[in-house]
Motif scaffolding. Structure first.
Motif, PDB file in Angstrom:
ATOM      1  N   ARG A  47       0.836  -1.212   0.000  1.00  0.00           N
ATOM      2  CA  ARG A  47       0.000   0.000   0.000  1.00  0.00           C
ATOM      3  C   ARG A  47       0.864   1.254   0.000  1.00  0.00           C
ATOM      4  O   ARG A  47       0.600   2.203  -0.746  1.00  0.00           O
ATOM      5  N   LYS A  48       1.918   1.242   0.788  1.00  0.00           N
ATOM      6  CA  LYS A  48       2.807   2.408   0.844  1.00  0.00           C
ATOM      7  C   LYS A  48       3.512   2.629  -0.491  1.00  0.00           C
ATOM      8  O   LYS A  48       3.637   3.774  -0.949  1.00  0.00           O
ATOM      9  N   LEU A  49       3.971   1.549  -1.127  1.00  0.00           N
ATOM     10  CA  LEU A  49       4.593   1.683  -2.454  1.00  0.00           C
ATOM     11  C   LEU A  49       3.591   2.230  -3.465  1.00  0.00           C
ATOM     12  O   LEU A  49       3.925   3.075  -4.298  1.00  0.00           O
ATOM     13  N   LEU A  50       2.358   1.739  -3.389  1.00  0.00           N
ATOM     14  CA  LEU A  50       1.333   2.149  -4.345  1.00  0.00           C
ATOM     15  C   LEU A  50       0.889   3.590  -4.126  1.00  0.00           C
ATOM     16  O   LEU A  50       0.435   4.251  -5.050  1.00  0.00           O
ATOM     17  N   GLU A  51       1.010   4.087  -2.910  1.00  0.00           N
ATOM     18  CA  GLU A  51       0.679   5.485  -2.635  1.00  0.00           C
ATOM     19  C   GLU A  51       1.759   6.430  -3.129  1.00  0.00           C
ATOM     20  O   GLU A  51       1.478   7.567  -3.478  1.00  0.00           O
ATOM     21  N   THR A  52       3.005   5.962  -3.137  1.00  0.00           N
ATOM     22  CA  THR A  52       4.118   6.873  -3.417  1.00  0.00           C
ATOM     23  C   THR A  52       4.801   6.664  -4.760  1.00  0.00           C
ATOM     24  O   THR A  52       5.229   7.628  -5.383  1.00  0.00           O
ATOM     25  N   ALA A  53       4.938   5.421  -5.209  1.00  0.00           N
ATOM     26  CA  ALA A  53       5.797   5.175  -6.371  1.00  0.00           C
ATOM     27  C   ALA A  53       5.153   4.380  -7.500  1.00  0.00           C
ATOM     28  O   ALA A  53       5.747   4.260  -8.572  1.00  0.00           O
ATOM     29  N   CYS A  54       3.983   3.847  -7.294  1.00  0.00           N
ATOM     30  CA  CYS A  54       3.335   3.034  -8.328  1.00  0.00           C
ATOM     31  C   CYS A  54       1.838   3.329  -8.316  1.00  0.00           C
ATOM     32  O   CYS A  54       1.084   2.702  -7.579  1.00  0.00           O
ATOM     33  N   PRO A  55       1.394   4.265  -9.124  1.00  0.00           N
ATOM     34  CA  PRO A  55      -0.009   4.697  -9.079  1.00  0.00           C
ATOM     35  C   PRO A  55      -0.956   3.738  -9.815  1.00  0.00           C
ATOM     36  O   PRO A  55      -1.637   4.124 -10.756  1.00  0.00           O
ATOM     37  N   ASP A  56      -0.997   2.483  -9.384  1.00  0.00           N
ATOM     38  CA  ASP A  56      -1.859   1.480 -10.014  1.00  0.00           C
ATOM     39  C   ASP A  56      -3.094   1.280  -9.131  1.00  0.00           C
ATOM     40  O   ASP A  56      -3.004   0.642  -8.084  1.00  0.00           O
ATOM     41  N   PRO A  57      -4.236   1.824  -9.529  1.00  0.00           N
ATOM     42  CA  PRO A  57      -5.420   1.752  -8.660  1.00  0.00           C
ATOM     43  C   PRO A  57      -5.910   0.323  -8.432  1.00  0.00           C
ATOM     44  O   PRO A  57      -6.402   0.001  -7.352  1.00  0.00           O
ATOM     45  N   TYR A  58      -5.780  -0.544  -9.436  1.00  0.00           N
ATOM     46  CA  TYR A  58      -6.269  -1.904  -9.248  1.00  0.00           C
ATOM     47  C   TYR A  58      -5.418  -2.653  -8.217  1.00  0.00           C
ATOM     48  O   TYR A  58      -5.939  -3.327  -7.337  1.00  0.00           O
ATOM     49  N   MET A  59      -4.082  -2.513  -8.310  1.00  0.00           N
ATOM     50  CA  MET A  59      -3.230  -3.179  -7.319  1.00  0.00           C
ATOM     51  C   MET A  59      -3.472  -2.584  -5.934  1.00  0.00           C
ATOM     52  O   MET A  59      -3.454  -3.291  -4.931  1.00  0.00           O
ATOM     53  N   ARG A  60      -3.712  -1.288  -5.882  1.00  0.00           N
ATOM     54  CA  ARG A  60      -3.981  -0.652  -4.588  1.00  0.00           C
ATOM     55  C   ARG A  60      -5.270  -1.207  -3.988  1.00  0.00           C
ATOM     56  O   ARG A  60      -5.338  -1.485  -2.787  1.00  0.00           O
ATOM     57  N   ALA A  61      -6.276  -1.402  -4.823  1.00  0.00           N
ATOM     58  CA  ALA A  61      -7.528  -2.005  -4.345  1.00  0.00           C
ATOM     59  C   ALA A  61      -7.264  -3.408  -3.804  1.00  0.00           C
ATOM     60  O   ALA A  61      -7.795  -3.783  -2.753  1.00  0.00           O
ATOM     61  N   GLY A  62      -6.428  -4.178  -4.505  1.00  0.00           N
ATOM     62  CA  GLY A  62      -6.112  -5.531  -4.049  1.00  0.00           C
ATOM     63  C   GLY A  62      -5.420  -5.533  -2.705  1.00  0.00           C
ATOM     64  O   GLY A  62      -5.749  -6.335  -1.818  1.00  0.00           O
TER      65      GLY A  62
END
Length: 159
Positions: A72-87
């Motif tokens: 979640r922290k990586l997805l908030e800062t360095a990888c803006p992938d909404p589907y992976m963030r949802a997962g």
């Protein structure tokens, strides 16, 4: 997501933890989205193992959700992938369920739903499963059963 389809759940967790360690040592040359994907996969395997252990009363749920929290922290800062963030957030909701925290489970599930605008059937089934578990934790079995029934119906329709 990286999926383990052969061997035991424990073997899957062990292999994904090793992959996670290797990525940690590789440092900056590994793209953030790749790291997040491994963390999410590890998180899924860890909560499956925790569910199995809880069902067989082997051990608790300590540590479940830590890999997804890193994702979640990586997805908030360095990888803006909404589907992976949802997962990752779905997994964090299930981790909260396994740890007996319905309020946090509701919060994480609501966050997951905001990132999955067009959820796959697997997401919808998981959401219903989590909602059913939340109702159980809140001592509302009358609401838990319909959520579980809806999850099974949706899963059968997809098969």
């Amino acid at each position: 997501m990286v999926a383990c389809t052969a061997g035991s759940t424990h073997a899957c967790v062990t292999a994904l933890r090793e992959a996670d360690r290797e990525l940690e040592q590789a440092t900056a040359e590994v793209p953030a989205c790749e790291r997040a994907e491994v963390e999410i996969s590890l998180g899924a395997a860890e909560f499956e193992e925790a569910e199995l252990n809880a069902a067989t009363r082997k051990e608790g749920t300590e540590g479940v959700g830590k890999a997804d929290e890193r994702a979640r922290k990586l997805l908030e800062t360095a990888c803006p992938d909404p589907y992976m963030r949802a997962g990752a957030l779905e997994h964090l909701a299930m981790a909260a369920v396994l740890q007996g925290d319905p309020a946090l489970a509701k919060k994480r599930l609501a966050e997951a739903k905001t990132f999955a605008k067009e959820p796959r059937i697997s997401d919808a089934v998981m959401w219903l499963d989590i909602e059913g578990h939340i109702h159980e934790l809140e001592s509302h079995p009358d609401a838990a059963l319909p959520a579980s029934d809806n999850a099974r119906s949706l899963a059968r329709g997809a098969a």
